[in-house]
Design a protein around this motif. Structure first.
Motif, PDB file in Angstrom:
ATOM      1  N   LEU A   4       7.683  -1.840  -7.325  1.00 18.55           N
ATOM      2  CA  LEU A   4       6.391  -1.887  -6.640  1.00 18.55           C
ATOM      3  C   LEU A   4       6.453  -0.980  -5.414  1.00 18.55           C
ATOM      4  CD1 LEU A   4       6.168  -4.446  -8.467  1.00 18.55           C
ATOM      5  CD2 LEU A   4       4.919  -5.529  -6.583  1.00 18.55           C
ATOM      6  N   ASP A   5       5.305  -0.412  -5.020  1.00 16.64           N
ATOM      7  CA  ASP A   5       5.278   0.385  -3.796  1.00 16.64           C
ATOM      8  C   ASP A   5       5.375  -0.540  -2.590  1.00 16.64           C
ATOM      9  OD1 ASP A   5       2.477  -0.296  -2.768  1.00 16.64           O
ATOM     10  OD2 ASP A   5       2.016   0.459  -4.766  1.00 16.64           O
ATOM     11  N   LEU A   6       5.542   0.034  -1.406  1.00 14.85           N
ATOM     12  CA  LEU A   6       5.843  -0.770  -0.216  1.00 14.85           C
ATOM     13  C   LEU A   6       4.738  -1.762   0.118  1.00 14.85           C
ATOM     14  CD1 LEU A   6       7.451   1.932   2.121  1.00 14.85           C
ATOM     15  CD2 LEU A   6       8.569   0.350   0.547  1.00 14.85           C
ATOM     16  N   ALA A   7       3.482  -1.300   0.077  1.00 24.86           N
ATOM     17  CA  ALA A   7       2.375  -2.202   0.418  1.00 24.86           C
ATOM     18  C   ALA A   7       2.244  -3.323  -0.604  1.00 24.86           C
ATOM     19  CB  ALA A   7       1.068  -1.414   0.518  1.00 24.86           C
ATOM     20  N   SER A   8       2.374  -2.992  -1.892  1.00 17.96           N
ATOM     21  CA  SER A   8       2.267  -4.013  -2.940  1.00 17.96           C
ATOM     22  C   SER A   8       3.406  -5.020  -2.844  1.00 17.96           C
ATOM     23  CB  SER A   8       2.275  -3.352  -4.324  1.00 17.96           C
ATOM     24  OG  SER A   8       1.167  -2.494  -4.481  1.00 17.96           O
ATOM     25  N   ALA A   9       4.612  -4.513  -2.550  1.00 24.16           N
ATOM     26  CA  ALA A   9       5.763  -5.412  -2.398  1.00 24.16           C
ATOM     27  C   ALA A   9       5.557  -6.343  -1.220  1.00 24.16           C
ATOM     28  CB  ALA A   9       7.040  -4.597  -2.215  1.00 24.16           C
TER      29      ALA A   9
ATOM     30  N   ALA B  11      16.935 -16.101 -12.487  1.00 26.68           N
ATOM     31  CA  ALA B  11      18.271 -15.559 -12.760  1.00 26.68           C
ATOM     32  C   ALA B  11      18.322 -14.934 -14.151  1.00 26.68           C
ATOM     33  CB  ALA B  11      19.318 -16.657 -12.622  1.00 26.68           C
ATOM     34  N   VAL B  12      17.686 -15.585 -15.130  1.00 23.23           N
ATOM     35  CA  VAL B  12      17.638 -15.046 -16.493  1.00 23.23           C
ATOM     36  C   VAL B  12      16.878 -13.723 -16.509  1.00 23.23           C
ATOM     37  CG1 VAL B  12      16.694 -15.423 -18.809  1.00 23.23           C
ATOM     38  CG2 VAL B  12      17.865 -17.284 -17.615  1.00 23.23           C
ATOM     39  N   GLN B  13      15.741 -13.684 -15.810  1.00 23.65           N
ATOM     40  CA  GLN B  13      14.942 -12.452 -15.767  1.00 23.65           C
ATOM     41  C   GLN B  13      15.713 -11.307 -15.117  1.00 23.65           C
ATOM     42  OE1 GLN B  13      13.382 -10.919 -12.902  1.00 23.65           O
ATOM     43  NE2 GLN B  13      12.165  -9.457 -14.100  1.00 23.65           N
ATOM     44  N   ALA B  14      16.475 -11.609 -14.065  1.00 19.67           N
ATOM     45  CA  ALA B  14      17.244 -10.570 -13.370  1.00 19.67           C
ATOM     46  C   ALA B  14      18.451 -10.124 -14.186  1.00 19.67           C
ATOM     47  CB  ALA B  14      17.694 -11.090 -12.002  1.00 19.67           C
ATOM     48  N   HIS B  15      18.918 -10.962 -15.098  1.00 18.44           N
ATOM     49  CA  HIS B  15      20.138 -10.653 -15.862  1.00 18.44           C
ATOM     50  C   HIS B  15      19.849  -9.848 -17.131  1.00 18.44           C
ATOM     51  CE1 HIS B  15      24.227 -11.155 -17.325  1.00 18.44           C
ATOM     52  NE2 HIS B  15      23.736 -11.548 -18.493  1.00 18.44           N
ATOM     53  N   ILE B  16      18.750 -10.140 -17.807  1.00 20.01           N
ATOM     54  CA  ILE B  16      18.454  -9.505 -19.090  1.00 20.01           C
ATOM     55  C   ILE B  16      17.693  -8.196 -18.862  1.00 20.01           C
ATOM     56  CG2 ILE B  16      17.274  -9.773 -21.310  1.00 20.01           C
ATOM     57  CD1 ILE B  16      17.681 -12.771 -21.056  1.00 20.01           C
ATOM     58  N   PRO B  17      18.241  -7.057 -19.230  1.00 23.36           N
ATOM     59  CA  PRO B  17      17.595  -5.754 -18.984  1.00 23.36           C
ATOM     60  C   PRO B  17      16.207  -5.626 -19.599  1.00 23.36           C
ATOM     61  CG  PRO B  17      19.894  -5.461 -19.606  1.00 23.36           C
ATOM     62  CD  PRO B  17      19.569  -6.906 -19.840  1.00 23.36           C
ATOM     63  N   SER B  18      15.980  -6.229 -20.748  1.00 21.50           N
ATOM     64  CA  SER B  18      14.689  -6.078 -21.425  1.00 21.50           C
ATOM     65  C   SER B  18      13.550  -6.799 -20.715  1.00 21.50           C
ATOM     66  CB  SER B  18      14.801  -6.606 -22.867  1.00 21.50           C
ATOM     67  OG  SER B  18      15.134  -7.990 -22.879  1.00 21.50           O
ATOM     68  N   LEU B  19      13.861  -7.665 -19.752  1.00 16.39           N
ATOM     69  CA  LEU B  19      12.831  -8.414 -19.026  1.00 16.39           C
ATOM     70  C   LEU B  19      12.415  -7.740 -17.725  1.00 16.39           C
ATOM     71  CD1 LEU B  19      14.092 -12.099 -19.499  1.00 16.39           C
ATOM     72  CD2 LEU B  19      12.262 -10.913 -20.742  1.00 16.39           C
ATOM     73  N   LYS B  20      12.934  -6.558 -17.447  1.00 12.33           N
ATOM     74  CA  LYS B  20      12.597  -5.842 -16.218  1.00 12.33           C
ATOM     75  C   LYS B  20      12.543  -4.343 -16.506  1.00 12.33           C
ATOM     76  CE  LYS B  20      17.485  -6.159 -14.971  1.00 12.33           C
ATOM     77  NZ  LYS B  20      18.480  -6.665 -14.017  1.00 12.33           N
ATOM     78  N   PRO B  21      11.920  -3.564 -15.617  1.00 13.96           N
ATOM     79  CA  PRO B  21      11.812  -2.116 -15.842  1.00 13.96           C
ATOM     80  C   PRO B  21      13.186  -1.450 -15.854  1.00 13.96           C
ATOM     81  CG  PRO B  21      10.293  -2.850 -14.129  1.00 13.96           C
ATOM     82  CD  PRO B  21      11.212  -3.997 -14.406  1.00 13.96           C
ATOM     83  N   GLN B  22      13.236  -0.266 -16.474  1.00 13.12           N
ATOM     84  CA  GLN B  22      14.466   0.509 -16.483  1.00 13.12           C
ATOM     85  C   GLN B  22      14.813   0.957 -15.069  1.00 13.12           C
ATOM     86  OE1 GLN B  22      16.536   1.117 -19.120  1.00 13.12           O
ATOM     87  NE2 GLN B  22      15.192  -0.322 -20.216  1.00 13.12           N
ATOM     88  N   PRO B  23      16.106   1.005 -14.719  1.00 14.62           N
ATOM     89  CA  PRO B  23      16.506   1.438 -13.367  1.00 14.62           C
ATOM     90  C   PRO B  23      15.920   2.807 -13.026  1.00 14.62           C
ATOM     91  CG  PRO B  23      18.375   0.527 -14.555  1.00 14.62           C
ATOM     92  CD  PRO B  23      17.271   0.636 -15.549  1.00 14.62           C
ATOM     93  N   CYS B  24      15.483   2.955 -11.774  1.00 19.67           N
ATOM     94  CA  CYS B  24      14.820   4.182 -11.347  1.00 19.67           C
ATOM     95  C   CYS B  24      14.863   4.260  -9.830  1.00 19.67           C
ATOM     96  CB  CYS B  24      13.381   4.197 -11.846  1.00 19.67           C
ATOM     97  SG  CYS B  24      12.407   5.616 -11.329  1.00 19.67           S
TER      98      CYS B  24
ATOM     99  N   CYS C 295       8.596   6.148 -11.852  1.00 23.00           N
ATOM    100  CA  CYS C 295       9.160   4.822 -12.083  1.00 23.00           C
ATOM    101  C   CYS C 295       8.132   3.881 -12.708  1.00 23.00           C
ATOM    102  CB  CYS C 295       9.674   4.230 -10.766  1.00 23.00           C
ATOM    103  SG  CYS C 295      11.031   5.175 -10.037  1.00 23.00           S
ATOM    104  N   GLU C 296       8.555   3.199 -13.736  1.00 20.94           N
ATOM    105  CA  GLU C 296       7.696   2.235 -14.408  1.00 20.94           C
ATOM    106  C   GLU C 296       7.745   0.894 -13.665  1.00 20.94           C
ATOM    107  OE1 GLU C 296       7.216   0.137 -18.824  1.00 20.94           O
ATOM    108  OE2 GLU C 296       9.150   0.963 -18.162  1.00 20.94           O
ATOM    109  N   LYS C 297       6.569   0.338 -13.347  1.00 21.50           N
ATOM    110  CA  LYS C 297       6.487  -0.963 -12.691  1.00 21.50           C
ATOM    111  C   LYS C 297       6.542  -2.074 -13.739  1.00 21.50           C
ATOM    112  CE  LYS C 297       3.582   0.783  -8.920  1.00 21.50           C
ATOM    113  NZ  LYS C 297       2.296   0.632  -8.196  1.00 21.50           N
ATOM    114  N   ILE C 298       6.935  -3.238 -13.309  1.00 18.40           N
ATOM    115  CA  ILE C 298       6.948  -4.381 -14.219  1.00 18.40           C
ATOM    116  C   ILE C 298       5.516  -4.691 -14.640  1.00 18.40           C
ATOM    117  CG2 ILE C 298       6.806  -6.107 -12.356  1.00 18.40           C
ATOM    118  CD1 ILE C 298       8.676  -7.865 -14.100  1.00 18.40           C
ATOM    119  N   HIS C 299       5.323  -4.998 -15.927  1.00 23.38           N
ATOM    120  CA  HIS C 299       3.978  -5.242 -16.429  1.00 23.38           C
ATOM    121  C   HIS C 299       4.053  -6.113 -17.677  1.00 23.38           C
ATOM    122  CE1 HIS C 299       5.459  -1.887 -18.858  1.00 23.38           C
ATOM    123  NE2 HIS C 299       4.593  -2.262 -19.781  1.00 23.38           N
TER     124      HIS C 299
ATOM    125  N   ALA D 211       6.019  -9.261 -16.628  1.00 21.84           N
ATOM    126  CA  ALA D 211       5.413  -9.626 -15.350  1.00 21.84           C
ATOM    127  C   ALA D 211       4.960 -11.082 -15.366  1.00 21.84           C
ATOM    128  CB  ALA D 211       4.234  -8.704 -15.038  1.00 21.84           C
ATOM    129  N   THR D 212       4.386 -11.515 -16.492  1.00 25.45           N
ATOM    130  CA  THR D 212       3.947 -12.908 -16.621  1.00 25.45           C
ATOM    131  C   THR D 212       5.130 -13.865 -16.490  1.00 25.45           C
ATOM    132  OG1 THR D 212       2.139 -12.236 -18.089  1.00 25.45           O
ATOM    133  CG2 THR D 212       2.773 -14.563 -18.117  1.00 25.45           C
TER     134      THR D 212
END
Length: 592
Positions: free
Chosen positions: A60-65, A112-125, A134-138, A142-143
């Motif tokens: 996320l960008d700074l304001a959105s974060a 913790a599960v979401q942070a651990h599994i790569p497929s549940l978050k955007p690719q590192p960027c 950079c791709e944002k979570i969606h 995101a849900t």
């Protein structure tokens, strides 16, 4: 049971009457204090460092974060007000702490599960690389994330609402010795929160930063599990507030509705003609005050015609006729509202410590010596340490000194204490603006306007930000402790827990207001900056956080002037009358 009689009976966990020496007291209160320390260890790191997860992992960008963090914290504090009502009226304070602990534990495991599994978050960027897309979570990811995050908010809300009031339930406020222990409990509760926060901002933040976010969330989940287990161990020894009695919110609404319905009726010249009841069940009596006179119309008795008339039946309508004490309680709530509203803006300023100040620290030199690196979230330790040390000093040394000078039993009144804190919050925002000007000057003078903070830190120490944290630490000690005492001591007897949670409500609304102000500022300045607003984009060096802080300082000063106006007009609640003969009795029936 009389409708106006407040149920104060305490029972054990099986619903049996409590026994002195067996239930309640200092020993079970220790379980609650230790539980609160572990719970603070779990959530403070989440709130203090979450903005880095939003930017670094979810992109996320700074304001959105920033807005995402303030929305999360705002929701948590608002839910605490709802949880306080449920605890007092339906679920019970002890049960709501246990239930919320279970919910919070499961929610942190999901994070913790979401942070651990790569497929549940955007690719590192690298979001700081201008060329990167950079791709944002969606979508479903995101849900999943936001369901887990806001489930944490639900769990935290129950702890915030239930722990303070349940801890106070362990002491008998009619026993002078236990009353002193109750007062000490609130001080130790603040200390246990500070201890847990310090551990969280060192150990848990270090795990998040150096080991991984999955381990960080997992550590928080473990802390909540231990906290809930410790709290559960003390259940057989607790004094538990029995659910029952009149609905306090309904009582206030009855006064407002009755006053509107009787608005045509003239007020009597003698307040003794207003409606009151006989002292048959040991009810609380409050003397009449000449403030908010319109509300007195709720206690005007209609003239009788004959006993069977429809008018006489309506005269006993609980939404048309209320006793003086009930009206005085409503007056107290109305008088407290401006103070509550003025406290909201300080929470807006405090929100910046968990958003833009964290982002400032991420760009600065965070070395302490050659081998120690300080995470931006670690700076929040400064106000925690100050509160841990400062509150006992204030309570044991400064208050007795002020008491000799002012003659006030608390040294200074709650409203004056709050006012000092509001003034210091204004100073903190000025300090923040000055430090940001210096930080940007360093970036410009060293040609590092577009420097990537992941690779190159600005040659300015992160400890410059500690000044703002330290100032807020002093401000918190005055304002938030003062607000807690003010809301609790001034609140009507049936609304002590709900009123105490007004502190959380002001925090929540302050965080939401921060999100709104960020959007307003970006919208208003979108045509005046290359980045599309003072706070838009990901380059903090090209943004204008300093101007945003100056804006907050000006608004805080205006808010302080508004507070002084209402504080000077506030009339403290009169002491209850214990002798029924002092009250003019006009009828024997009550109105609920």
């Amino acid at each position: 049971m009389d409708n106006f009689q407040v149920m104060e009976e305490k029972v054990d966990w099986k619903g049996r009457p409590t026994k002195k020496g067996v239930h309640g007291g200092i020993f079970p209160a220790l379980f609650i204090l230790v539980m609160f320390a572990f719970n603070s260890c779990a959530w403070v790191a989440l709130a203090g460092n979450l903005v880095m997860y939003f930017t670094g992992v979810l992109h996320l960008d700074l304001a959105s974060a920033s807005n995402s963090v303030t929305n999360f914290m705002g929701t948590t504090y608002i839910l605490a007000q709802i949880a306080a009502y449920l605890a007092d009226a339906h679920v019970g304070r002890c049960k709501i702490v246990l239930i919320s602990g279970f919910i919070e534990f499961l929610a942190l495991l999901l994070l913790a599960v979401q942070a651990h599994i790569p497929s549940l978050k955007p690719q590192p960027c690298d979001i700081y690389d201008i060329k990167s897309q950079c791709e944002k979570i969606h979508g479903g990811n995101a849900t999943f994330f936001y369901i887990a995050l806001y489930s944490v908010a639900v769990g935290l809300a129950g702890a915030f609402a239930g722990v303070p009031s349940h801890g106070a339930d362990q002491f008998d406020d009619k026993d002078p010795k236990e009353l002193r222990h109750m007062s000490s409990f609130f001080n130790y509760l603040t200390a246990s929160n500070a201890i847990g926060s310090i551990l969280s901002l060192t150990l848990v933040v270090w795990i998040q930063t150096h080991v991984g976010w999955d381990w960080g969330f997992g550590t928080s989940a473990a802390c909540v599990f231990v906290a809930t287990l410790i709290f559960a161990v003390g259940v057989p020894k607790y004094r538990i507030h029995a659910i029952g009695g009149p609905n306090p919110i309904v009582q206030i609404l009855q006064v407002l509705v009755a006053a509107v319905r009787n608005w045509r009726l003239p007020l009597p010249k003698d307040s003794a003609e207003l409606y009151e009841i006989k002292n048959e069940n040991g009810e609380e009596f409050l003397p009449h005050r000449d403030i908010f006179r319109f509300l007195d119309k709720a206690a005007i008795q209609r003239k009788k015609t004959n006993m069977n008339s429809e008018t006489d039946k309506k005269s006993n309508d609980k939404w048309e006729l209320c006793r003086v004490t009930q009206v005085e309680n409503a007056k107290t709530i109305v008088g407290m509202l401006p103070i509550f509203i003025c406290s909201i803006f300080m929470s807006t300023c405090l929100a910046q410590l968990q958003t833009f100040t964290i982002q400032q620290g991420f760009t600065m030199d965070n070395k302490l010596g050659k081998h120690i690196h300080i995470a931006p979230a670690n700076l929040a330790i400064a106000p925690m340490i100050f509160m841990l040390v400062g509150i006992p000093i204030y309570d044991r040394l400064i208050v007795p000194l002020l008491r000799r000078i002012t003659g006030h039993p608390k040294g200074i009144s709650d409203l004056k204490r709050i006012g000092i804190g509001l003034l210091l919050s204004c100073v903190a925002m000025i300090v923040g603006a000055i430090v940001e000007i210096k930080r940007k000057h360093v970036a410009k003078s060293h040609g590092m306007i577009d420097a990537n903070p992941l690779v190159n830190k600005l040659p300015i120490s992160i400890f410059w930000l500690a000044i703002q944290h330290f100032t807020f630490g002093i401000s918190d000690m005055f304002t938030y402790v003062g607000l807690m005492e003010f809301f609790y001591s001034e609140a009507p007897k049936p609304m002590k827990s709900i009123a105490s949670s007004l502190l959380w409500c002001s925090l929540g609304l302050g965080y939401f207001l921060s999100s709104i102000l960020v959007d307003i500022v970006n919208h208003a300045t979108r045509n005046n900056t290359k980045s599309g607003g003072w706070l838009a984009g990901n380059n903090l060096n090209r943004n204008h956080v300093d101007l945003f802080f100056w804006t907050l300082a000006i608004l805080t000063f205006i808010n302080l002037l508004n507070y002084l106006y209402w504080a000077n007009r506030y009339e403290y609640k009169s002491q209850p009358l214990h002798n029924a003969s002092k009250v003019e009795v006009s009828q024997s029936q009550d109105c609920v």
